[in-house]
Design a protein around this motif. Structure first.
Motif, short mmCIF file in Angstrom:
data_model
loop_
_atom_site.label_atom_id
_atom_site.label_comp_id
_atom_site.label_asym_id
_atom_site.label_seq_id
_atom_site.Cartn_x
_atom_site.Cartn_y
_atom_site.Cartn_z
N VAL A 346 -3.50 3.45 2.56
CA VAL A 346 -2.75 2.57 1.66
C VAL A 346 -3.62 2.20 0.47
O VAL A 346 -3.17 2.18 -0.69
N GLN A 347 -4.92 1.95 0.75
CA GLN A 347 -5.84 1.61 -0.34
C GLN A 347 -5.97 2.77 -1.32
O GLN A 347 -5.97 2.58 -2.54
N ARG A 348 -6.05 3.98 -0.75
CA ARG A 348 -6.19 5.16 -1.60
C ARG A 348 -4.94 5.33 -2.49
O ARG A 348 -5.03 5.58 -3.69
N LEU A 349 -3.78 5.14 -1.83
CA LEU A 349 -2.51 5.28 -2.56
C LEU A 349 -2.42 4.25 -3.68
O LEU A 349 -2.02 4.56 -4.81
N SER A 350 -2.82 3.01 -3.36
CA SER A 350 -2.70 1.99 -4.43
C SER A 350 -3.71 2.26 -5.54
O SER A 350 -3.45 1.96 -6.70
N GLY A 351 -4.86 2.91 -5.20
CA GLY A 351 -5.82 3.32 -6.24
C GLY A 351 -5.19 4.33 -7.18
O GLY A 351 -5.29 4.21 -8.41
N ILE A 352 -4.50 5.30 -6.60
CA ILE A 352 -3.85 6.34 -7.43
C ILE A 352 -2.77 5.70 -8.32
O ILE A 352 -2.67 5.98 -9.51
N ILE A 353 -1.99 4.79 -7.71
CA ILE A 353 -0.91 4.14 -8.48
C ILE A 353 -1.51 3.33 -9.63
O ILE A 353 -1.01 3.34 -10.76
N ASN A 354 -2.60 2.62 -9.34
CA ASN A 354 -3.24 1.84 -10.41
C ASN A 354 -3.74 2.75 -11.53
O ASN A 354 -3.59 2.41 -12.71
#
Ligand code: ADP
Length: 556
Positions: A346-354
């Motif tokens: 989830v952290q990785r995904l939110s990094g990509i989205i950011n």
């Protein structure tokens, strides 16, 4: 006189001054013989008076040598006298006649030359106008004007396929035309149009009824009638290879010469290349507009989708955090492992989205920057505190080498932290266990900054003093051919480690945009299997930039 009539000369004897004037102006004689021996005539005064009338005649004086003076010689072309034998007199007249003929021929040639020169000028003028425009309608008009200037037509019919909507028949005419005559010209033009294509393969059907007509009439008070079709006429297609821009027909009340035909064909041919360029230019412009629109739509799409993804992701992350605290009940070891994995992803995904959101904001010029005077030491310290644990976990040595007393820079500290975090986490990602990563900061003048030739353009605009920060690793490195590609959006250089490491491929392009907004630069140098060195430069704060400013910076 007997001598003249015996030799079949037409002649008139003028004893009276008025009769002399009339004879010269009406009959335009080839030769005027003044009998200087006749009495009661002041020849010199008379000769001066009639001189302007004699421009096209040879003047011969019949006189004796005693009266000849300079003045007389200026007026006369030849001199005869009563002592000369008939043959000599006839020979003098004959010579003068031949001379006159030669002069007339010369003047004709001169006239032709002047005509050719005028035409050449008109051609030159027209081609210069062609060269200066990329507007198809203007080019067609310049062609018609050029033809008018060099051939002065009575009427031209130009079929132009260059207007945006439909084909147009441009009629440029001296006089107005009846509706019937216009219909006849339309029909003629349609036939010409069809004649330009082999085997009836027209790009589109053209019919006389729907052909739009634009008229330019020079003298609307008069009207042409069907006699126009008895005028001399010429036709030329306006086409380059298979591309047809139209055709032109020209009418004139006097016959065209071969030179006219060459000039006409030249102009109709000359316009085709600029028309082709204008067509390409228009296509490029339209494609650019479409691309801009697509780019805008893409940015909007990314921004909307990222926002929509962020909200549920935050809620998933919060739920995972609560579950991991054990407040909702005991979780066994393997449950914990799966929850941990879910949280990391989830952290990785939110990094990509950011990253996606950041890039779309920068590209849309909507990224907010908070510039103020800061010290690079703060930025390095922050990154060290947040990331050193990661390096430690991977068994890497993170070294910091900072020059002392570095001057302040004028920057947005949060954005610089973002850049440096990305560079250091890449170094951690791509460096195997037990190796070194070194962050260095130093003061450099733009003239002393040297980069790999690929990045020469990057630093071309730097001027003055900069703080240069570099992140050097001993990792997998990047092949020279891939150096520039690393800064492309979504770039992931093909090798097993980078594939394994994952990532959005947006970190470096974002870093580049952020540095552009700081009027700085970013570059790298690397060697496969030896390691990479990523560097960026930020201008040292000037005296003027002491106060804090907040504003949005448009991306370049
Ligand atoms: P990512 O999120 O994929 O790391 P970046 O834009 O930060 O995106 O980097 C783009 C690519 O450049 C990486 O996928 C990697 O292939 C290469 N790269 C970046 N930093 C390094 C490094 N220190 N060593 C080797 N390769 C690197």
């Amino acid at each position: 006189m007997q001598l003249f009539s015996a030799n079949k000369f037409e002649f008139a004897v003028c004893a009276d001054e008025t009769y002399l004037y009339d004879s010269i102006s009406v009959r335009k004689p080839d030769i005027i013989i003044f009998d200087f021996l006749s009495e009661n005539i002041n020849f010199k005064t008379l000769a001066k008076k009639i001189k302007p009338l004699c421009e096209n005649s040879s003047v011969i004086l019949n006189t004796d040598n005693s009266v000849i003076d300079k003045e007389l010689l200026k007026i006369a072309n030849a001199i005869i006298n009563d002592n000369m034998c008939d043959e000599l007199v006839l020979a003098t007249i004959d010579m003068n006649l031949r001379m006159k003929k030669s002069l007339e021929q010369l003047s004709e040639t001169n006239k032709d030359l002047a005509g050719s020169l005028y035409r050449l000028n008109a051609l030159y003028d027209t081609s210069s106008r062609f060269a200066g425009t990329l507007d198809k309608k203007k080019l067609i008009n310049y062609m018609i004007e050029g033809i008018d200037k060099s051939l002065s037509f009575s009427l031209t019919c130009t079929l132009s396929l260059c207007s945006e909507d439909k084909p147009v028949l441009l009629i440029n005419s001296l006089y107005d035309l009846s509706d019937e005559l216009i219909n006849a010209l339309k029909l003629r033009t349609v036939l010409h149009y069809k004649s330009m294509f082999e085997d009836n393969k027209y790009p589109f059907a053209l019919d006389a009824e729907s052909l739009r007509v634009i008229k330019h009439i020079k003298y609307p008070a008069n009207k042409f009638n069907f006699n126009l079709f008895q005028y001399d006429n010429m036709f030329a297609p306006v086409k380059l290879g298979d591309t047809v821009f139209g055709c032109i027909e020209i009418f004139k009340d006097v016959p065209f010469s071969t030179e006219d035909a060459t000039c006409f064909q030249t102009i109709a041919q000359q316009v085709t290349l600029p028309l082709k360029s204008a067509t390409l230019y228009q296509e490029i412009k339209e494609t650019n507009l479409k691309l801009e629109k697509l780019e805008r739509l893409k940015s909007e799409f990314i921004s909307i989708v990222s926002h929509e993804l962020r909200t549920p992701l935050t809620s998933i992350k919060n739920s995972l955090d609560i579950l991991l605290t054990g407040k909702c009940g005991e979780i066994n070891e393997s449950g914990n492992k799966f929850l941990d994995m879910a949280k990391r992803n989830v952290q990785r995904l939110s990094g990509i989205i950011n990253d996606l959101l950041d890039l779309s904001k920068i590209e849309a010029g909507k990224m907010d920057f908070h510039f103020k005077n800061i010290n690079i030491h703060q930025v390095i310290e922050y990154v060290k505190s947040t990331i050193s644990i990661l390096a430690k976990e991977k068994g890497l040595n993170l070294n910091i080498v900072e020059a002392e007393d570095l001057p302040e820079i004028y920057a947005d500290s949060q954005r610089l932290e973002q850049v440096l975090t990305n560079l250091v986490s890449n170094a951690i990602k791509f460096t195997p266990e037990g190796k070194n990563i070194t962050i260095t900061s130093e003061l450099k003048n733009a003239d002393d900054i040297s980069v790999h030739p690929y990045f020469q353009d990057e630093i071309a605009n730097l001027n003055g003093d900069y703080i240069v920060v570099s992140v050097k690793d001993e990792g997998i490195g990047i092949a020279e051919t891939d150096l520039l590609r690393a800064f492309d959006k979504f770039a992931q250089i093909e090798n097993s480690l980078s594939r394994k490491a994952g990532g959005s491929g947006l970190g470096l392009p974002i870093a580049k945009q952020l540095l552009d907004a700081h009027k700085g630069a970013i570059w790298c140098d690397s060697q496969l299997e030896k390691g990479s060195n990523f560097c960026f430069a930020i201008p040292v704060a000037s005296q003027k930039s002491v106060k804090t400013e907040e504003f949005s910076v448009l991306s370049r």
